[in-house]
Each structure stands twice: as C-alpha cells, then as structure tokens.
Design a protein around this motif. Structure first.
Motif, PDB file in Angstrom:
ATOM      1  N   THR A  94       3.410   3.926   7.074  1.00 28.24           N
ATOM      2  CA  THR A  94       3.113   4.834   5.546  1.00 28.24           C
ATOM      3  C   THR A  94       3.628   4.316   4.008  1.00 28.24           C
ATOM      4  N   ALA A  95       4.424   3.817   4.270  1.00 26.38           N
ATOM      5  CA  ALA A  95       4.905   3.174   3.040  1.00 26.38           C
ATOM      6  C   ALA A  95       4.466   2.023   2.761  1.00 26.38           C
ATOM      7  N   ILE A  96       3.715   1.353   3.756  1.00 27.90           N
ATOM      8  CA  ILE A  96       3.042   0.169   3.503  1.00 27.90           C
ATOM      9  C   ILE A  96       1.469   0.043   2.980  1.00 27.90           C
ATOM     10  N   GLU A  97       0.950   1.476   3.381  1.00 28.76           N
ATOM     11  CA  GLU A  97      -0.341   1.417   3.366  1.00 28.76           C
ATOM     12  C   GLU A  97      -0.400   1.969   1.987  1.00 28.76           C
ATOM     13  N   ASP A 131      -0.330  -1.399  -0.318  1.00 27.74           N
ATOM     14  CA  ASP A 131      -1.657  -2.042   0.076  1.00 27.74           C
ATOM     15  C   ASP A 131      -2.741  -1.366  -0.735  1.00 27.74           C
ATOM     16  N   ASN A 132      -2.725   0.261  -0.340  1.00 24.14           N
ATOM     17  CA  ASN A 132      -3.539   0.743  -1.408  1.00 24.14           C
ATOM     18  C   ASN A 132      -3.479   1.141  -3.103  1.00 24.14           C
ATOM     19  N   ASN A 133      -2.065   1.326  -3.209  1.00 24.48           N
ATOM     20  CA  ASN A 133      -1.752   1.710  -4.401  1.00 24.48           C
ATOM     21  C   ASN A 133      -0.800  -0.375  -5.522  1.00 24.48           C
ATOM     22  N   ILE A 134      -0.863  -0.712  -4.991  1.00 28.25           N
ATOM     23  CA  ILE A 134      -0.343  -1.444  -5.729  1.00 28.25           C
ATOM     24  C   ILE A 134      -1.128  -3.205  -5.443  1.00 28.25           C
ATOM     25  N   TYR A 146      -3.577  -4.839  -7.703  1.00 32.80           N
ATOM     26  CA  TYR A 146      -3.707  -5.666  -8.533  1.00 32.80           C
ATOM     27  C   TYR A 146      -4.754  -6.642  -8.435  1.00 32.80           C
ATOM     28  N   PHE A 147      -5.061  -6.526  -6.967  1.00 30.00           N
ATOM     29  CA  PHE A 147      -6.879  -7.994  -6.775  1.00 30.00           C
ATOM     30  C   PHE A 147      -7.829  -7.342  -6.905  1.00 30.00           C
ATOM     31  N   ASN A 148      -8.049  -6.045  -7.355  1.00 28.82           N
ATOM     32  CA  ASN A 148      -9.045  -4.626  -7.667  1.00 28.82           C
ATOM     33  C   ASN A 148      -9.891  -5.217  -6.450  1.00 28.82           C
ATOM     34  N   LEU A 155      -3.448  -7.221   5.433  1.00 31.90           N
ATOM     35  CA  LEU A 155      -3.076  -7.850   4.988  1.00 31.90           C
ATOM     36  C   LEU A 155      -3.114  -9.464   4.243  1.00 31.90           C
ATOM     37  N   ASP A 156      -3.717  -9.626   5.772  1.00 32.33           N
ATOM     38  CA  ASP A 156      -5.005 -10.655   5.460  1.00 32.33           C
ATOM     39  C   ASP A 156      -5.729 -11.007   4.745  1.00 32.33           C
ATOM     40  N   GLU A 157      -6.396 -10.255   3.977  1.00 30.37           N
ATOM     41  CA  GLU A 157      -7.516  -9.901   3.184  1.00 30.37           C
ATOM     42  C   GLU A 157      -6.638  -9.940   1.996  1.00 30.37           C
ATOM     43  N   ILE A 158      -5.166  -9.550   1.822  1.00 26.86           N
ATOM     44  CA  ILE A 158      -4.728 -10.158   0.281  1.00 26.86           C
ATOM     45  C   ILE A 158      -4.567 -10.972   0.437  1.00 26.86           C
ATOM     46  N   THR A 159      -3.701 -11.407   1.948  1.00 25.81           N
ATOM     47  CA  THR A 159      -3.292 -12.890   1.158  1.00 25.81           C
ATOM     48  C   THR A 159      -4.317 -13.949   1.180  1.00 25.81           C
ATOM     49  N   LYS A 160      -5.676 -13.324   1.125  1.00 26.90           N
ATOM     50  CA  LYS A 160      -6.615 -14.629   1.212  1.00 26.90           C
ATOM     51  C   LYS A 160      -6.695 -14.577  -0.300  1.00 26.90           C
ATOM     52  N   LEU A 161      -7.365 -13.291  -0.860  1.00 25.84           N
ATOM     53  CA  LEU A 161      -7.331 -12.975  -1.922  1.00 25.84           C
ATOM     54  C   LEU A 161      -5.924 -13.187  -3.138  1.00 25.84           C
ATOM     55  N   ALA A 162      -4.449 -13.408  -3.168  1.00 28.09           N
ATOM     56  CA  ALA A 162      -4.192 -13.886  -3.156  1.00 28.09           C
ATOM     57  C   ALA A 162      -3.856 -15.181  -3.749  1.00 28.09           C
TER      58      ALA A 162
END
Length: 325
Positions: A87-90, A93-96, A100-102, A154-161
C-alpha cells in the motif's frame, strides 16, 4: 428374588396374590435391555469425545489441526505486513513517481480487478476450517495480483526515468562560454539595433563577447547537424540536434572542434570563438530552437550559473542595446 404383590379382594374379604402375565414380563425385560443399550451407547459416544479416551491417531490429528491454525494465523500476519508495505509503495507510485513523470495514476479498480463473479474457491469448501483456508487463499491471490500490477508499473516508471535522464542530459542547460572567459554579455534575445543598418530588429539569440580562440561548449547531449558556413550571415557555425525537439546554434566561430554526425556530450568543446560572417567583433552568437521556434536562451542556464549570476546576466540581456551581428 422378585417381590410378591397382593391386592385386596373386597368380596371375599381377603388378600390375593397378583400374577404378572409372561408376555408383559417379557416386554418389561426387553424395554429394560433397549434402554440400557441406548444409555450405554450415548455414554460411549460421550466418552469417546473426551480427551481421556483419544487414540494416538486422534491426538496426532488434533495436534496437526492446531499446528495448521497457528501457521495460518502467522501467515495472515505476514500477509497483513506485506499488504501494508505494498500500500505504501502504491501510494508513492501514484502520488510521487507518476506525478513527477506526468503519468496517470493507477486506480484501485485497476489494481484489484479480476476477483469478482465466479467462485474460484469452491474446491476448498466442505472441510474443517474451510473458511480460514479460503480467506487466506483469497487474500494471497489479491496480494499477488496487486504485486504483478505494481511490478509492471515500476517497470514503466524505470523506463520513464531513463527517458527523463536522457531528456535532462539533452536539454541545453549551460552557457556555451565559461563566465571567466567572457568580457561581457553583449546582447540578449529581443529587439536590438542592427550594427550595420542601425535599424531596430529582432535578435533571435544571445551574443557573448570573448577573445578569439575562446572554447565553446556543447550545452547539451546531441548530434552535430552542421559544422560549416552554409547559413548566410552566421559565418562558421555549428548546429546540434539534442532530440526532444531541441536544436542549438553556435555562430561566428574561428574554427571547429567537431564534425557533422558526431555525437557530443554537454560540456564538450565543439569550436572556438571568432568573428566570421556578419559580425562586428569577436563573439559567439548562440540560439536555442524548440520544435522549430527560436526561444530565449536565458531560460536554459540553470546548469552552469548561480542565482546572482543569472540575475546579472538577465539585466544585461534585457538592455535594448546594439547587437554584434
């Protein structure tokens, strides 16, 4: 010896012995035996279900059942802890990360989809403690589904990063000439007097005065599009494509330190200050183009100067003086 029973005969004024019929006596005996058997059976059932008459097999099964209950209790505690962490990770993920990556956040409906309708736990019904087993299995299934979705996110976030990292490296974020090598910031972006015609016209870049031969730096990662004098008035010039719609132009160079098609990094020396082309004195004319539109380079110096230096340069750039080209 059975008791002898009598009755009083009022006609004969005498006591007479009561004689029981054999059939009735047999019925009494049978009823007694049935009652005794029934009470004996009930007593045996009660005794069997008390711990005093448990067989070794019964004791083993009882021990295994208690051990299973304990294991499921511990498992549920672990599931609770994993659920809190997820829940903390989610939430992050949603709010930070996604903000950040729009990127749009993942809704609760998406995270918990696919667990309605068909009773997928029907095979677990009808056993001792079925509800405990079904509830734990259901929670683990939901948690597993959420973990899969979060892993993909998180895979998607890594790609965006990685894309963001490339974008940040590509954006022209420094001055093309070091502060200590500058004589002054001669002219900024906006309307200026032309040094040759003396007519007021729009100046689409910034002019940095420096000695001939002063190093010029690539302001962002990219690929050299031009290193020639093909543009009228710019003299020897370089164009770098940074991707993401960004192009930078460096004009009036004395010589080049790169070639067309070469990959460059931010901070690489690409050429040297000169006064070629339509130039009044040694200086660098620098432009930033985004999606085909020339924009103010002052907005991109956050990577090389302090706030005080930015304010000073901004004041000089906004003066409507004469440009050097």
């Amino acid at each position: 010896m059975s008791k002898v029973k009598y009755y009083y005969d009022s006609e004969n004024l005498a006591y007479k012995r009561i004689k029981t019929k054999k059939r009735k006596k047999f019925g009494y005996i049978l009823l007694f035996l049935l009652s005794s058997a029934l009470f004996g059976f009930l007593g045996l059932v009660l005794l069997i279900n008390t711990p005093f008459f448990e067989t070794p097999k019964d004791k083993l099964l009882t021990s295994e059942l208690e051990n299973m209950k304990l294991n499921y209790k511990l498992l549920n505690k672990k599931v609770d802890l994993m659920s809190e962490v997820l829940t903390a990770i989610e939430d992050r993920d949603n709010n930070i990360y996604r903000i950040y990556f729009n990127t749009s956040p993942i809704t609760d409906e998406e995270r918990k989809a696919g667990f309605g309708g068909v009773n997928r736990y029907k095979s677990l019904e009808g056993y001792i403690n079925s509800e405990l087993v079904m509830n734990t299995t259901r929670r683990i299934d939901v948690l597993t589904k959420e973990l899969v979705i979060q892993s993909k996110s998180l895979d998607e976030i890594t790609k965006l990063a990685k894309q963001k990292e490339k974008l940040l490296a590509a954006i022209p974020a420094i001055q093309p000439v070091k502060n200590e090598d500058l004589k002054r910031m001669a002219s900024g972006f906006g309307y200026r007097n032309d040094p040759f015609t003396k007519i007021r016209k729009f100046h689409y870049g910034m002019d940095f005065t420096a000695k001939s031969g002063t190093p010029i730096f690539a302001t962002g990662d990219g690929v050299v599009l031009k290193a020639d004098n093909s543009l009228s008035g710019y003299g020897n010039h370089i164009e770098i494509s940074h991707g993401y719609g960004y192009v930078t132009l460096y004009a009036h160079l004395s010589k080049y330190n790169c070639r067309k098609g070469q990959k460059v990094k931010r901070g690489d020396i690409i050429g040297y200050v000169g006064s070629t082309g339509r130039s009044e004195a040694p200086h660098l004319h620098y432009e930033v183009i985004q999606n085909g539109k020339k924009i103010n380079p002052m907005n991109f110096y956050y990577g090389s100067i302090s706030a005080e230096e930015y304010i000073a340069i901004s004041k000089l750039a906004n003066q409507e003086n004469q440009s050097l080209d």
